[in-house]
Design an enzyme around this catalytic site. Structure first.
Site, PDB file in Angstrom:
ATOM      1  NE  ARG A 154      -2.419   0.827   3.733  1.00  0.00           N
ATOM      2  CZ  ARG A 154      -2.176   2.037   4.401  1.00  0.00           C
ATOM      3  NH1 ARG A 154      -1.364   2.676   4.919  1.00  0.00           N
ATOM      4  NH2 ARG A 154      -3.551   2.734   4.538  1.00  0.00           N
ATOM      5  CG  ASP A 162       9.786   4.163   4.867  1.00  0.00           C
ATOM      6  OD1 ASP A 162       9.331   5.154   5.542  1.00  0.00           O
ATOM      7  OD2 ASP A 162       9.405   3.105   5.059  1.00  0.00           O
ATOM      8  CG  ASN A 198       4.398  11.182   5.922  1.00  0.00           C
ATOM      9  OD1 ASN A 198       3.606  10.927   6.987  1.00  0.00           O
ATOM     10  ND2 ASN A 198       4.815  10.088   5.552  1.00  0.00           N
ATOM     11  NE  ARG A 207       1.962  12.899   8.094  1.00  0.00           N
ATOM     12  CZ  ARG A 207       0.546  12.671   7.734  1.00  0.00           C
ATOM     13  NH1 ARG A 207      -0.359  13.574   7.933  1.00  0.00           N
ATOM     14  NH2 ARG A 207       0.125  11.574   6.872  1.00  0.00           N
ATOM     15  CD  GLN A 209       7.919   9.270   7.230  1.00  0.00           C
ATOM     16  OE1 GLN A 209       8.676   9.164   6.552  1.00  0.00           O
ATOM     17  NE2 GLN A 209       6.820   8.329   7.606  1.00  0.00           N
ATOM     18  NE  ARG A 274      -3.719  10.023  10.402  1.00  0.00           N
ATOM     19  CZ  ARG A 274      -3.688   8.479  10.361  1.00  0.00           C
ATOM     20  NH1 ARG A 274      -2.632   8.051  10.052  1.00  0.00           N
ATOM     21  NH2 ARG A 274      -4.584   7.873  11.082  1.00  0.00           N
ATOM     22  CD  GLU A 276      -2.748   9.614   5.531  1.00  0.00           C
ATOM     23  OE1 GLU A 276      -3.526  10.717   4.875  1.00  0.00           O
ATOM     24  OE2 GLU A 276      -1.854   9.864   6.200  1.00  0.00           O
ATOM     25  CG  ASP A 310       2.153   6.659  11.646  1.00  0.00           C
ATOM     26  OD1 ASP A 310       3.429   6.203  11.418  1.00  0.00           O
ATOM     27  OD2 ASP A 310       1.637   6.515  10.791  1.00  0.00           O
ATOM     28  CD  GLU A 510       4.411  -2.029   7.863  1.00  0.00           C
ATOM     29  OE1 GLU A 510       3.977  -0.989   7.812  1.00  0.00           O
ATOM     30  OE2 GLU A 510       3.616  -3.093   8.072  1.00  0.00           O
ATOM     31  CD  GLU A 525      -3.843   4.383  10.316  1.00  0.00           C
ATOM     32  OE1 GLU A 525      -4.593   5.030  11.073  1.00  0.00           O
ATOM     33  OE2 GLU A 525      -2.971   5.060   9.746  1.00  0.00           O
TER      34      GLU A 525
HETATM   35  O1  LIG Z   1       6.537   2.622   5.675  1.00  0.00           O
HETATM   36  C1  LIG Z   1       6.133   3.739   5.122  1.00  0.00           C
HETATM   37  C2  LIG Z   1       5.421   4.315   6.646  1.00  0.00           C
HETATM   38  O2  LIG Z   1       4.408   3.525   7.063  1.00  0.00           O
HETATM   39  C3  LIG Z   1       3.646   3.955   8.185  1.00  0.00           C
HETATM   40  O3  LIG Z   1       3.099   5.162   8.078  1.00  0.00           O
HETATM   41  C4  LIG Z   1       2.349   5.392   6.979  1.00  0.00           C
HETATM   42  O4  LIG Z   1       1.033   5.038   6.973  1.00  0.00           O
HETATM   43  C5  LIG Z   1       0.352   5.962   7.748  1.00  0.00           C
HETATM   44  C6  LIG Z   1      -1.225   5.505   7.586  1.00  0.00           C
HETATM   45  O5  LIG Z   1      -1.493   5.417   6.224  1.00  0.00           O
HETATM   46  C7  LIG Z   1       0.456   7.474   7.312  1.00  0.00           C
HETATM   47  O6  LIG Z   1      -0.766   8.175   7.948  1.00  0.00           O
HETATM   48  C8  LIG Z   1       1.687   7.889   7.687  1.00  0.00           C
HETATM   49  O7  LIG Z   1       1.909   9.073   7.387  1.00  0.00           O
HETATM   50  C9  LIG Z   1       2.549   7.177   6.627  1.00  0.00           C
HETATM   51  O8  LIG Z   1       3.950   7.449   6.921  1.00  0.00           O
HETATM   52  C10 LIG Z   1       4.861   3.701   9.177  1.00  0.00           C
HETATM   53  O9  LIG Z   1       4.150   4.184  10.513  1.00  0.00           O
HETATM   54  C11 LIG Z   1       5.646   4.850   8.822  1.00  0.00           C
HETATM   55  O10 LIG Z   1       6.611   4.855   9.962  1.00  0.00           O
HETATM   56  C12 LIG Z   1       6.349   4.483   7.642  1.00  0.00           C
HETATM   57  O11 LIG Z   1       7.432   5.662   7.294  1.00  0.00           O
END
Ligand SMILES: OC[C@H]1O[C@H](O[C@H]2O[C@H](CO)[C@@H](O)[C@H](O)[C@H]2O)[C@H](O)[C@@H](O)[C@@H]1O
Length: 556
Positions: A154, A162, A198, A207, A209, A274, A276, A310, A510, A525
């Site tokens: 996804r 990452d 992000n 935002r 990261q 958010r 997404e 998150d 992951e 989630e």
């Molecule tokens: O590996 C990618 C990222 O996956 C997680 O976070 C992501 O998904 C969330 C929900 O869809 C979204 O709101 C968030 O902004 C995304 O970064 C994970 O927690 C991250 O650490 C990771 O970078």
């Protein structure tokens, strides 16, 4: 005031429409197997007004829902599939077995697997399709100049933090051009938005990261000596530094000795669900009655996403109660360690580029931050660094108070060890190693994220590749024998569980369950994802560092 972090990034009409579509799809298709992100990732086939018009005309029943078949037909006619706007790309620097690949991995099965993991870079390489460049208004995907490596499943777009571990893996795979192209993309985001998003999507513009761009440049430069990369990164890094030190991210603390320190926190520029994940965000926010409470909760959600953690009990005032999320009230240990690293990297790059005054200024900044980290976070009883809870987040100056450090144990409490000013302090490392060993975090299959099993993905019993890597590398760099042994123990456990799970499922995952070797992680989630960028990167980096002798069994 700006100290209360009230900034909000404007949304786009495309995103508003896709969120309405997402809500309609949720009502039509139901909760099972529903991923809201799919809908905000879909490209439009026609311009927005035409699409909205057709959407408006869909037949609806009394409570406004659209029949499954009607909605399916609409999606088919007016929207492309999620991910259609990213095209596969064969990275030109990929070869099946690079010369000098993992020279100390001698065990035949481990070597064969490492080559399979290496070959996954082909599956995860993409470029933004020409359609996005031609009609950016039809896509939430943002145009980027170079090729990207995505996490997988996804997560179809490039992600900020990452990318650091993807790059560490690409370096082990000798794919320096692919690694450099990722950095070029992230620099282009800084040029356009003032910070690294992000991820490269319209809904991630509110935002950032964890700030690791300078660390990516550092690792590539260390390997390739690419001076041109350093020179063109420097202005972007200076700009990114301004973003992290702007009012919304900056916090001033007056410590017990009467010294003033500046540290930083996560704080997203967003007060809505958010896009997404708006189905979940709205459901949780329904607990609050007033608009302002809802807005604050949405800001805390997006800020937790900015932290990369998150979600986690780390951000909850009253764990594991999810609605007590208060990310912007935390001064996080890891963020400030990353910024210390950024200051040192900028100083180093400036020196390399011949800009001595910038180099000096950033060395001073790093010195001040080191003092701040020691004063605000260090806990002498626990021999680790603890996140600090702010009282009223709107105060201009926060008076440091006893009892405000978060005494719960998180893997992030040890992240300063990854930074030179801390790993090079031998007596400090000795006691931090002891406290890590007895913390309860070190498990059979790696380091746990926390000690609390909350059902959130950034908590026990999940282990994440980035956390393993930062701790292992910090321990190693200290040069201490006992630190090296612990690092090796963690790395072997981690590589083993990645290998066993790969053998069982045929996939790289992951996150992992560090309590049970051979099991992948869960919670959170969305359903557990595979692919997977940073896991692949860390396995390759660990195998590069530690090798795998022929006579070392690989089993749980
Ligand atoms: O590996 C990618 C990222 O996956 C997680 O976070 C992501 O998904 C969330 C929900 O869809 C979204 O709101 C968030 O902004 C995304 O970064 C994970 O927690 C991250 O650490 C990771 O970078």
């Amino acid at each position: 005031s700006s100290h209360c972090g009230m900034a909000v990034t404007p949304s786009t009409s495309l995103l508003s429409f896709l969120q309405r579509l997402q809500q309609t799809a949720f009502e039509a298709f139901g909760a099972s197997d529903f991923d809201p992100k799919t809908y905000v990732d879909m490209p439009l086939k026609f311009e927005l007004s035409v699409t909205e018009d057709a959407f408006q005309k869909l037949p609806r029943n009394a409570n406004g829902t659209v029949a499954v078949e009607d909605l399916k037909r609409f999606l088919e006619a007016y929207l492309g599939g999620a991910g259609d706007d990213l095209v596969y790309l064969q990275p030109h620097d990929f070869v099946r077995e690079p010369e000098g690949f993992l020279p100390t991995v001698k065990h035949p099965q481990v070597r064969a697997w490492a080559l399979q993991v290496h070959s996954l870079w082909k599956n995860l390489s993409r470029k933004v399709s020409a359609a996005v460049q031609a009609h950016p208004d039809l896509h939430t995907l943002l145009p980027l100049p170079g090729s990207v490596v995505i996490p997988g499943s996804r997560f179809r777009e490039v992600y900020y933090w990452d990318s650091y571990w993807v790059i560490r893996g690409l370096i082990a795979s000798k794919m320096y051009d692919t690694a450099t192209a990722i950095v070029t993309n992230l620099i282009s985001l800084v040029e356009q938005y003032g910070f690294v998003l992000n991820g490269a999507r319209a809904y991630y513009t509110n935002r950032s990261q964890p700030p690791l761009l300078s660390a990516m440049v550092y690792e590539i430069y260390r390997t390739t000596g690419d001076l041109e990369l350093v020179q063109r990164s420097l202005p972007a890094l200076l700009k990114e530094y301004e973003f992290w030190n702007s009012d919304i991210h900056k916090v001033t603390i007056l410590d017990a000795q009467g010294c003033t320190h500046t540290l930083n926190r996560y704080n997203a520029m967003w007060d809505k669900p958010r896009p997404e994940s708006s189905i979940m965000d709205k459901a949780f926010a329904s607990k609050f009655s007033s608009v302002s409470e809802k807005q604050q909760f949405y800001r805390e959600l997006a800020s937790a996403a900015e932290s990369g953690w998150d979600f986690s009990t780390r951000w909850m005032r009253n764990p594991p109660n999810f609605t007590t999320l208060a990310t912007t009230s935390v001064i996080p240990v890891d963020l400030n360690a990353f910024l210390l690293g950024m200051e040192l990297n900028i100083a180093f790059f400036a020196k390399v580029a011949g800009d001595n005054s910038t180099a000096e200024r950033f060395l001073e900044n790093s010195d001040l931050r080191k003092k701040a980290i020691n004063s605000v976070f260090w806990n002498a009883n626990m021999q680790q660094w603890l996140d600090y809870w702010l009282g009223n987040t709107c105060e201009e100056v926060h008076v440091w108070k006893n009892g405000h450090q978060n005494q719960n144990v998180f893997a992030s409490n040890f992240v300063p060890l990854w930074m030179k000013p801390f790993y090079s302090d031998t007596s400090l490392v000795g006691s931090v190693v002891e406290s890590l060993k007895t913390s309860g975090l070190v498990r059979a299959a790696g380091v746990a994220t926390s000690l609390t099993d909350s059902g959130q993905q950034w908590d026990f019993p999940n282990g994440w590749a980035p956390l393993q890597h930062m701790l292992v590398e910090g321990l190693l760099k200290s040069g201490l024998q006992e630190a090296r042994s612990l690092a090796e123990e963690i790395a072997i456990g981690w590589v083993t569980t990645n290998y066993i799970v790969y053998k069982k499922t045929g996939l790289m995952h992951e996150k992992f369950d560090v309590e049970h070797c051979g099991e992948f992680g869960g919670g959170g989630e969305y359903v557990p994802q595979t692919g997977f960028g940073w896991s692949n990167g860390v396995v390759l980096a660990f195998l590069e560092e530690f090798g795998w002798p022929e006579d070392r069994n690989i089993e749980c």
